[in-house]
Design a protein around this motif. Structure first.
Motif, PDB file in Angstrom:
ATOM      1  N   SER A 155      45.416  42.681  35.904  1.00 47.81           N
ATOM      2  CA  SER A 155      44.718  41.742  35.021  1.00 47.81           C
ATOM      3  C   SER A 155      44.029  40.626  35.809  1.00 47.81           C
ATOM      4  N   TYR A 156      44.377  40.511  37.093  1.00 46.06           N
ATOM      5  CA  TYR A 156      43.766  39.508  37.966  1.00 46.06           C
ATOM      6  C   TYR A 156      42.485  40.129  38.522  1.00 46.06           C
ATOM      7  N   THR A 157      41.395  39.993  37.800  1.00 49.64           N
ATOM      8  CA  THR A 157      40.154  40.694  38.125  1.00 49.64           C
ATOM      9  C   THR A 157      39.492  40.154  39.392  1.00 49.64           C
ATOM     10  N   TYR A 158      38.551  40.934  39.898  1.00 46.52           N
ATOM     11  CA  TYR A 158      37.805  40.544  41.102  1.00 46.52           C
ATOM     12  C   TYR A 158      37.095  39.209  40.885  1.00 46.52           C
ATOM     13  N   ASP A 159      36.436  39.053  39.746  1.00 52.88           N
ATOM     14  CA  ASP A 159      35.693  37.822  39.469  1.00 52.88           C
ATOM     15  C   ASP A 159      36.612  36.608  39.431  1.00 52.88           C
ATOM     16  N   MET A 160      37.797  36.783  38.833  1.00 52.34           N
ATOM     17  CA  MET A 160      38.754  35.677  38.777  1.00 52.34           C
ATOM     18  C   MET A 160      39.249  35.329  40.175  1.00 52.34           C
ATOM     19  N   GLN A 161      39.505  36.354  40.969  1.00 53.95           N
ATOM     20  CA  GLN A 161      39.923  36.128  42.360  1.00 53.95           C
ATOM     21  C   GLN A 161      38.863  35.364  43.133  1.00 53.95           C
ATOM     22  N   PHE A 162      37.621  35.840  43.009  1.00 56.09           N
ATOM     23  CA  PHE A 162      36.530  35.250  43.779  1.00 56.09           C
ATOM     24  C   PHE A 162      36.350  33.773  43.422  1.00 56.09           C
ATOM     25  N   GLU A 163      36.399  33.468  42.134  1.00 49.70           N
ATOM     26  CA  GLU A 163      36.221  32.086  41.691  1.00 49.70           C
ATOM     27  C   GLU A 163      37.326  31.183  42.252  1.00 49.70           C
ATOM     28  N   LYS A 164      38.553  31.646  42.178  1.00 48.80           N
ATOM     29  CA  LYS A 164      39.674  30.841  42.663  1.00 48.80           C
ATOM     30  C   LYS A 164      39.649  30.718  44.195  1.00 48.80           C
ATOM     31  N   ALA A 165      39.333  31.833  44.864  1.00 51.53           N
ATOM     32  CA  ALA A 165      39.294  31.834  46.328  1.00 51.53           C
ATOM     33  C   ALA A 165      38.171  30.939  46.848  1.00 51.53           C
ATOM     34  N   MET A 166      37.026  30.978  46.178  1.00 49.72           N
ATOM     35  CA  MET A 166      35.898  30.143  46.601  1.00 49.72           C
ATOM     36  C   MET A 166      36.224  28.660  46.428  1.00 49.72           C
ATOM     37  N   LYS A 167      36.861  28.329  45.337  1.00 48.04           N
ATOM     38  CA  LYS A 167      37.248  26.934  45.089  1.00 48.04           C
ATOM     39  C   LYS A 167      38.208  26.446  46.172  1.00 48.04           C
ATOM     40  N   LEU A 168      39.171  27.295  46.526  1.00 50.83           N
ATOM     41  CA  LEU A 168      40.127  26.947  47.571  1.00 50.83           C
ATOM     42  C   LEU A 168      39.441  26.826  48.925  1.00 50.83           C
ATOM     43  N   ALA A 169      38.515  27.746  49.210  1.00 53.54           N
ATOM     44  CA  ALA A 169      37.801  27.751  50.486  1.00 53.54           C
ATOM     45  C   ALA A 169      36.990  26.469  50.665  1.00 53.54           C
ATOM     46  N   THR A 198      42.685  39.722  48.098  1.00 57.85           N
ATOM     47  CA  THR A 198      42.363  41.020  48.686  1.00 57.85           C
ATOM     48  C   THR A 198      41.262  40.878  49.738  1.00 57.85           C
ATOM     49  N   ALA A 199      41.205  41.826  50.663  1.00 54.00           N
ATOM     50  CA  ALA A 199      40.277  41.757  51.801  1.00 54.00           C
ATOM     51  C   ALA A 199      38.823  41.681  51.351  1.00 54.00           C
ATOM     52  N   ASP A 200      38.467  42.425  50.285  1.00 56.23           N
ATOM     53  CA  ASP A 200      37.073  42.405  49.838  1.00 56.23           C
ATOM     54  C   ASP A 200      36.688  41.034  49.279  1.00 56.23           C
ATOM     55  N   VAL A 201      37.621  40.360  48.636  1.00 51.80           N
ATOM     56  CA  VAL A 201      37.352  39.020  48.116  1.00 51.80           C
ATOM     57  C   VAL A 201      37.208  38.028  49.273  1.00 51.80           C
ATOM     58  N   VAL A 202      38.080  38.111  50.254  1.00 49.16           N
ATOM     59  CA  VAL A 202      38.017  37.220  51.420  1.00 49.16           C
ATOM     60  C   VAL A 202      36.692  37.408  52.149  1.00 49.16           C
ATOM     61  N   GLN A 203      36.271  38.651  52.309  1.00 46.41           N
ATOM     62  CA  GLN A 203      35.002  38.941  52.983  1.00 46.41           C
ATOM     63  C   GLN A 203      33.821  38.396  52.190  1.00 46.41           C
ATOM     64  N   ALA A 204      33.884  38.542  50.862  1.00 45.69           N
ATOM     65  CA  ALA A 204      32.787  38.054  50.018  1.00 45.69           C
ATOM     66  C   ALA A 204      32.684  36.530  50.066  1.00 45.69           C
ATOM     67  N   VAL A 205      33.818  35.864  50.053  1.00 44.37           N
ATOM     68  CA  VAL A 205      33.834  34.403  50.127  1.00 44.37           C
ATOM     69  C   VAL A 205      33.277  33.940  51.469  1.00 44.37           C
ATOM     70  N   ALA A 206      33.677  34.611  52.547  1.00 46.04           N
ATOM     71  CA  ALA A 206      33.173  34.260  53.878  1.00 46.04           C
ATOM     72  C   ALA A 206      31.658  34.426  53.939  1.00 46.04           C
ATOM     73  N   GLY A 207      31.161  35.503  53.336  1.00 46.12           N
ATOM     74  CA  GLY A 207      29.714  35.724  53.315  1.00 46.12           C
ATOM     75  C   GLY A 207      28.985  34.650  52.543  1.00 46.12           C
ATOM     76  N   GLU A 208      29.564  34.220  51.448  1.00 50.68           N
ATOM     77  CA  GLU A 208      28.963  33.164  50.638  1.00 50.68           C
ATOM     78  C   GLU A 208      28.936  31.840  51.398  1.00 50.68           C
ATOM     79  N   LEU A 209      29.973  31.586  52.153  1.00 49.65           N
ATOM     80  CA  LEU A 209      30.048  30.332  52.905  1.00 49.65           C
ATOM     81  C   LEU A 209      29.050  30.291  54.061  1.00 49.65           C
ATOM     82  N   GLN A 210      28.654  31.472  54.529  1.00 49.35           N
ATOM     83  CA  GLN A 210      27.647  31.540  55.596  1.00 49.35           C
ATOM     84  C   GLN A 210      26.361  30.854  55.141  1.00 49.35           C
ATOM     85  N   ASP A 211      26.032  31.029  53.858  1.00 48.05           N
ATOM     86  CA  ASP A 211      24.789  30.452  53.324  1.00 48.05           C
ATOM     87  C   ASP A 211      24.883  28.945  53.132  1.00 48.05           C
ATOM     88  N   GLU A 212      26.122  28.418  53.165  1.00 44.64           N
ATOM     89  CA  GLU A 212      26.310  26.994  52.930  1.00 44.64           C
ATOM     90  C   GLU A 212      26.590  26.223  54.229  1.00 44.64           C
TER      91      GLU A 212
END
Length: 270
Positions: A155-169, A198-212
């Protein structure tokens, strides 16, 4: 054959009753029971009591007290079967009673590992910074089977993970401005992995931070670190040796060679 001569309420526990027995010669205290046992067995003055009946009543009262312990333990929050079993063992409840209590709680819907897992995941998602892998680990430590834990964290979806992980990052980046971007990114990635994302979420967050990436902030961080290193090393080194010591230290901290050379040209005399 003994008979019940008196039934009195205990002073400190109003839901418990003392049973007094009379054998025809004298009255003496026999045993005590909970109100539920008193009602269930319809205990009353004048009722005959043989040894087998007394033994049964004491057994039932002990069982009821243990069951009440379990209910009280559940009153604070939901529990897994393992948590309840471990608790009853700790309270030195008889094995026979534990089996009976566990079966009764399950039949009444008060012990349900699937419901526990689903509620636990919802709570963790809403109140913590933890990712699904860490939450699943917590569930299994509480005795929830791997398959049930896996189903619950779904029930902990990818989108929910990404949002929480990005906020923490982003919060971690704000607190690490004195470090290089690369060092901050490595720290953030390590933190997110430790938090159970999960690894895919961590990688996606890292990629997003590259742009910032903030080049100005990166330069300010390098200057701060460089000046600190300069004060440290110039007491022992000079010339090329001083340059190399500072360059090596700044590179290990994740700054680029171009920025390091620029700093050295501006701040360090040959």
């Amino acid at each position: 054959m003994r008979k019940i001569s008196r039934i009195t309420t205990q002073k400190k526990h109003k839901d418990r009753y003392n049973i007094f027995l009379d054998d025809g010669q004298k009255e003496q205290y026999g045993f005590s029971v909970d109100e539920a046992v008193l009602v269930e067995y319809r205990l009353h003055k004048g009722m005959e009591m043989d040894e087998a009946t007394v033994t049964t009543l004491i057994h039932q009262d002990t069982l009821h007290k243990s069951y009440t312990l379990a209910i009280n333990y559940l009153s604070y929050r939901m529990r897994t079967k393992k948590e309840m079993y471990d608790y009853l063992i700790k309270k030195e409840v008889d094995d026979e009673h534990i089996t009976h209590i566990m079966e009764k709680l399950i039949a009444e819907g008060l012990l349900n590992d699937q419901q526990f897992a689903e509620a636990f995941v919802r709570t963790r998602m809403n109140t913590s910074e933890k990712g699904p892998m860490l939450i699943k680990k917590e569930l299994m430590e509480k005795g929830v089977r791997d398959t049930l834990a896996e189903e619950a964290v779904a029930s902990y979806t990818y989108d929910m993970q990404f949002e929480k992980a990005m906020k923490l990052a982003k919060k971690k980046f704000q607190s690490g401005k004195s470090k290089s971007y690369r060092q901050q990114l490595q720290h953030v990635q390590g933190t997110l992995m430790q938090k159970g994302f999960t690894a895919d979420v961590v990688q996606a967050v890292a990629g997003e931070l590259q742009d910032e990436k903030d080049d100005h902030a990166e330069w300010q961080a390098l200057v701060k670190q460089g000046e600190k290193l300069l004060r440290k090393y110039q007491q022992k080194y000079s010339g090329n040796e001083l340059h190399n010591k500072i360059k090596e230290a700044l590179y290990r901290k994740g700054f680029t060679i171009d920025h390091i050379n620029l700093f050295l040209d501006e701040q360090v005399d040959d």
